[in-house]
Motif scaffolding. Structure first.
Motif, mmCIF file in Angstrom:
data_model
loop_
_atom_site.group_PDB
_atom_site.id
_atom_site.type_symbol
_atom_site.label_atom_id
_atom_site.label_comp_id
_atom_site.label_asym_id
_atom_site.label_seq_id
_atom_site.Cartn_x
_atom_site.Cartn_y
_atom_site.Cartn_z
ATOM 1 N N SER A 97 33.347 33.703 16.416
ATOM 2 C CA SER A 97 33.578 35.102 16.765
ATOM 3 C C SER A 97 33.990 35.233 18.225
ATOM 4 O O SER A 97 33.752 34.341 19.048
ATOM 5 C CB SER A 97 32.312 35.918 16.523
ATOM 6 N N ASP A 98 34.596 36.382 18.543
ATOM 7 C CA ASP A 98 34.949 36.676 19.927
ATOM 8 C C ASP A 98 33.697 36.730 20.799
ATOM 9 O O ASP A 98 33.730 36.349 21.964
ATOM 10 C CB ASP A 98 35.692 38.014 20.020
ATOM 11 N N GLU A 99 32.587 37.190 20.222
ATOM 12 C CA GLU A 99 31.328 37.263 20.973
ATOM 13 C C GLU A 99 30.832 35.870 21.346
ATOM 14 O O GLU A 99 30.291 35.664 22.434
ATOM 15 C CB GLU A 99 30.246 38.004 20.175
ATOM 16 N N ASP A 100 31.020 34.900 20.431
ATOM 17 C CA ASP A 100 30.616 33.524 20.734
ATOM 18 C C ASP A 100 31.452 32.948 21.870
ATOM 19 O O ASP A 100 30.939 32.262 22.754
ATOM 20 C CB ASP A 100 30.742 32.629 19.497
ATOM 21 N N VAL A 101 32.757 33.228 21.841
ATOM 22 C CA VAL A 101 33.636 32.743 22.905
ATOM 23 C C VAL A 101 33.231 33.379 24.236
ATOM 24 O O VAL A 101 33.129 32.701 25.264
ATOM 25 C CB VAL A 101 35.122 33.029 22.577
ATOM 26 N N ALA A 102 32.961 34.691 24.225
ATOM 27 C CA ALA A 102 32.539 35.385 25.446
ATOM 28 C C ALA A 102 31.223 34.816 25.951
ATOM 29 O O ALA A 102 31.048 34.603 27.159
ATOM 30 C CB ALA A 102 32.411 36.883 25.182
ATOM 31 N N ALA A 103 30.287 34.545 25.038
ATOM 32 C CA ALA A 103 28.998 33.966 25.437
ATOM 33 C C ALA A 103 29.205 32.588 26.060
ATOM 34 O O ALA A 103 28.561 32.251 27.061
ATOM 35 C CB ALA A 103 28.069 33.873 24.230
ATOM 36 N N ALA A 104 30.114 31.802 25.499
ATOM 37 C CA ALA A 104 30.389 30.467 26.039
ATOM 38 C C ALA A 104 30.959 30.569 27.444
ATOM 39 O O ALA A 104 30.558 29.829 28.347
ATOM 40 C CB ALA A 104 31.359 29.717 25.126
ATOM 41 N N LEU A 105 31.895 31.491 27.651
ATOM 42 C CA LEU A 105 32.466 31.658 28.994
ATOM 43 C C LEU A 105 31.399 32.056 29.999
ATOM 44 O O LEU A 105 31.438 31.636 31.154
ATOM 45 C CB LEU A 105 33.580 32.713 28.958
ATOM 46 N N GLY A 106 30.435 32.853 29.564
ATOM 47 C CA GLY A 106 29.365 33.295 30.449
ATOM 48 C C GLY A 106 28.380 32.200 30.820
ATOM 49 O O GLY A 106 27.623 32.337 31.781
ATOM 50 N N LEU A 107 28.389 31.098 30.081
ATOM 51 C CA LEU A 107 27.452 30.001 30.349
ATOM 52 C C LEU A 107 27.801 29.192 31.601
ATOM 53 O O LEU A 107 26.924 28.638 32.247
ATOM 54 C CB LEU A 107 27.422 29.033 29.170
#
Length: 134
Positions: free
Chosen positions: A64-74
């Motif tokens: 999901s786009d949310e997973d990609v966003a969460a990964a970038l935030g890591l």
């Protein structure tokens, strides 16, 4: 995050490189916790990156786009955690009498001055983060 993903991440660690599970019992609890947090983040990123490749009918869910966003935030948190670990290991190396030139060699640097300056930059960055400057 599934236990399978975490196990796979540990199994994929380069040969000769210790995982969080291999950390010495003498490692300070804060360093041990940082290591475990990083390991979980890496497992999440491995799962994320394996997802798109596995979508071709293998049953893996789409990322999901949310997973990609969460990964970038890591990444910023991971950088800070790695900086803390590196600073702690350098402090331990110095405490044990290791010379800066030895530390430089282990870090892939050519001079003791480079290793010392890197340590100073780490400490400065971490202090700025602690004070809310960064």
């Amino acid at each position: 995050m599934s236990d399978d993903t975490e196990t796979t991440a540990r199994r994929r660690a380069p040969a000769g490189r210790p995982s969080a599970d291999d950390a010495p019992a003498s490692l300070p609890p804060a360093a041990r916790a940082l290591t475990e947090d990083l390991q979980q983040d890496v497992a999440f990123l491995n799962g994320l990156l394996a997802g798109p490749a596995g979508n071709g009918g293998t049953g893996h869910p789409k990322v999901s786009d949310e997973d990609v966003a969460a990964a970038l935030g890591l990444f910023e948190d991971m950088r800070t955690a790695l900086d803390r670990l590196e600073a702690q290991v350098v402090i331990e190396a110095r405490r044990r009498g290791m010379e800066w030139r030895e530390i430089a060699g282990h870090q892939g640097m050519k001079s003791s001055q480079a290793a010392s300056q890197r340590y100073q930059r780490l400490v400065t960055r971490l202090e700025e983060i602690r004070q809310g400057i960064r």
